[in-house]
Design a protein around this motif. Structure first.
Motif, PDB file in Angstrom:
ATOM      1  N   GLY A   7       0.852  -1.179   0.000  1.00 16.92           N
ATOM      2  CA  GLY A   7       0.000   0.000   0.000  1.00 16.92           C
ATOM      3  C   GLY A   7       0.885   1.224   0.000  1.00 16.92           C
ATOM      4  O   GLY A   7       2.044   1.163   0.409  1.00 16.92           O
ATOM      5  N   ILE A   8       0.354   2.333  -0.453  1.00 16.73           N
ATOM      6  CA  ILE A   8       1.187   3.533  -0.526  1.00 16.73           C
ATOM      7  C   ILE A   8       1.459   4.076   0.872  1.00 16.73           C
ATOM      8  O   ILE A   8       0.728   3.767   1.815  1.00 16.73           O
ATOM      9  CB  ILE A   8       0.564   4.620  -1.436  1.00 16.73           C
ATOM     10  CG1 ILE A   8      -0.694   5.227  -0.833  1.00 16.73           C
ATOM     11  CG2 ILE A   8       0.285   4.082  -2.819  1.00 16.73           C
ATOM     12  CD1 ILE A   8      -1.153   6.475  -1.565  1.00 16.73           C
ATOM     13  N   PRO A   9       2.512   4.866   1.018  1.00 16.82           N
ATOM     14  CA  PRO A   9       2.826   5.436   2.336  1.00 16.82           C
ATOM     15  C   PRO A   9       1.632   6.196   2.926  1.00 16.82           C
ATOM     16  O   PRO A   9       1.000   6.994   2.241  1.00 16.82           O
ATOM     17  CB  PRO A   9       3.993   6.383   2.044  1.00 16.82           C
ATOM     18  CG  PRO A   9       4.641   5.798   0.815  1.00 16.82           C
ATOM     19  CD  PRO A   9       3.499   5.241   0.003  1.00 16.82           C
ATOM     20  N   GLY A  10       1.330   5.881   4.179  1.00 19.36           N
ATOM     21  CA  GLY A  10       0.246   6.568   4.879  1.00 19.36           C
ATOM     22  C   GLY A  10      -1.098   5.864   4.824  1.00 19.36           C
ATOM     23  O   GLY A  10      -2.073   6.337   5.396  1.00 19.36           O
ATOM     24  N   MET A  82       4.285  -1.838  -4.100  1.00 20.46           N
ATOM     25  CA  MET A  82       4.124  -2.282  -5.480  1.00 20.46           C
ATOM     26  C   MET A  82       4.932  -1.390  -6.415  1.00 20.46           C
ATOM     27  O   MET A  82       5.470  -1.846  -7.408  1.00 20.46           O
ATOM     28  CB  MET A  82       2.651  -2.238  -5.907  1.00 20.46           C
ATOM     29  CG  MET A  82       1.764  -3.213  -5.197  1.00 20.46           C
ATOM     30  SD  MET A  82       2.105  -4.883  -5.711  1.00 20.46           S
ATOM     31  CE  MET A  82       1.154  -5.772  -4.515  1.00 20.46           C
ATOM     32  N   SER A  83       4.979  -0.102  -6.087  1.00 22.59           N
ATOM     33  CA  SER A  83       5.750   0.848  -6.886  1.00 22.59           C
ATOM     34  C   SER A  83       6.379   1.869  -5.951  1.00 22.59           C
ATOM     35  O   SER A  83       5.882   2.114  -4.855  1.00 22.59           O
ATOM     36  CB  SER A  83       4.850   1.561  -7.909  1.00 22.59           C
ATOM     37  OG  SER A  83       3.885   2.364  -7.258  1.00 22.59           O
ATOM     38  N   LEU A 109      -3.227  -5.668  -1.624  1.00 26.79           N
ATOM     39  CA  LEU A 109      -2.992  -4.240  -1.803  1.00 26.79           C
ATOM     40  C   LEU A 109      -3.980  -3.477  -0.929  1.00 26.79           C
ATOM     41  O   LEU A 109      -5.191  -3.510  -1.166  1.00 26.79           O
ATOM     42  CB  LEU A 109      -3.160  -3.856  -3.271  1.00 26.79           C
ATOM     43  CG  LEU A 109      -2.888  -2.402  -3.636  1.00 26.79           C
ATOM     44  CD1 LEU A 109      -1.492  -1.975  -3.207  1.00 26.79           C
ATOM     45  CD2 LEU A 109      -3.067  -2.207  -5.130  1.00 26.79           C
ATOM     46  N   ILE A 110      -3.456  -2.817   0.100  1.00 28.42           N
ATOM     47  CA  ILE A 110      -4.297  -2.053   1.017  1.00 28.42           C
ATOM     48  C   ILE A 110      -4.506  -0.665   0.441  1.00 28.42           C
ATOM     49  O   ILE A 110      -3.555   0.003   0.026  1.00 28.42           O
ATOM     50  CB  ILE A 110      -3.656  -1.976   2.416  1.00 28.42           C
ATOM     51  CG1 ILE A 110      -3.500  -3.397   2.978  1.00 28.42           C
ATOM     52  CG2 ILE A 110      -4.477  -1.097   3.347  1.00 28.42           C
ATOM     53  CD1 ILE A 110      -2.765  -3.471   4.286  1.00 28.42           C
ATOM     54  N   HIS A 140      -1.175   7.356  -7.455  1.00 24.95           N
ATOM     55  CA  HIS A 140      -0.248   6.340  -6.956  1.00 24.95           C
ATOM     56  C   HIS A 140      -0.995   5.046  -6.604  1.00 24.95           C
ATOM     57  O   HIS A 140      -0.521   3.940  -6.898  1.00 24.95           O
ATOM     58  CB  HIS A 140       0.524   6.875  -5.749  1.00 24.95           C
ATOM     59  CG  HIS A 140       1.761   6.105  -5.435  1.00 24.95           C
ATOM     60  ND1 HIS A 140       2.703   6.558  -4.564  1.00 24.95           N
ATOM     61  CD2 HIS A 140       2.228   4.899  -5.855  1.00 24.95           C
ATOM     62  CE1 HIS A 140       3.680   5.686  -4.462  1.00 24.95           C
ATOM     63  NE2 HIS A 140       3.406   4.662  -5.234  1.00 24.95           N
ATOM     64  N   GLN A 141      -2.175   5.161  -6.008  1.00 28.96           N
ATOM     65  CA  GLN A 141      -2.964   3.951  -5.713  1.00 28.96           C
ATOM     66  C   GLN A 141      -3.371   3.243  -7.001  1.00 28.96           C
ATOM     67  O   GLN A 141      -3.346   2.012  -7.071  1.00 28.96           O
ATOM     68  CB  GLN A 141      -4.196   4.290  -4.862  1.00 28.96           C
ATOM     69  CG  GLN A 141      -3.839   4.614  -3.425  1.00 28.96           C
ATOM     70  CD  GLN A 141      -5.031   4.629  -2.493  1.00 28.96           C
ATOM     71  OE1 GLN A 141      -5.032   3.913  -1.505  1.00 28.96           O
ATOM     72  NE2 GLN A 141      -6.046   5.436  -2.778  1.00 28.96           N
TER      73      GLN A 141
END
Length: 180
Positions: A7-10, A82-83, A109-110, A140-141
């Motif tokens: 998952g993306i930061p945060g 993931m990225s 993927l959260i 980004h998500q």
């Protein structure tokens, strides 16, 4: 078995992963921490956020070394991305050589609402974040979804999108536990 939770930061990934680990027999290994331990020595960086600013060649070398180490472990949840949003563009968090070493069975993927992620980032003094907008976070998500599906095609692993509701990470954790 090895699974990836990303998952993306945060987004609350670490909180959800901790809950999953407490309720299962999986141990948690953080891909970025393993990379940082090497980067700190090789590139004299002071924090994990500086890794994104290293040149692409250096990031690839760090990814490869971490994947080899993790590929030797079993029954783990790999906490990773993931990225990676770098100054040069989005870098795959799990390129082919990493996937080959890891042999993943499932990707989780959260995701969360971009405004909630932005608020969390702004209130987190422990990290040095980019100045993203809600639009950047949404993008980004979306990019992470594309990467997750591409990784699945290569690896044959399942992909699961897990919504993390504000102030209820146990719901996201339970959703993961049902699918393990």
């Amino acid at each position: 078995m090895r699974v990836i939770v990303s998952g993306i930061p945060g987004v609350g990934k670490s909180t959800v992963i901790d809950l999953v680990s407490q309720r299962s027999d999986y141990s948690v290994k953080n891909f970025g921490t393993i990379m940082f331990e090497t980067a700190r020595t090789m590139y004299q960086i002071n924090n994990r956020d500086e890794m994104r600013k290293l040149d692409i060649k250096a990031q690839i070398e760090l990814q490869r070394n971490a994947a080899i180490e993790l590929g030797k472990m079993d029954n783990i949840i790999i906490d990773t991305h993931m990225s990676i949003k770098s100054p040069s563009g989005y870098l795959p968090g799990l390129p082919e050589w990493v996937l080959k070493e890891l042999n993943i069975s499932s990707y989780f993927l959260i995701e969360a609402d971009p405004d909630k992620i932005l608020t969390h980032r702004l209130n987190d003094p422990t990290r040095i974040r980019d100045n993203d907008t809600e639009k950047d976070i949404k993008e980004h998500q979306e990019i992470n979804r594309y990467y997750a599906v591409a990784y699945s095609v290569y690896s044959g692993a399942t992909v699961n999108f897990i919504y993390n509701p504000e102030n209820h990470p146990e719901e996201a954790a339970e959703n993961i536990l049902r699918r393990l």
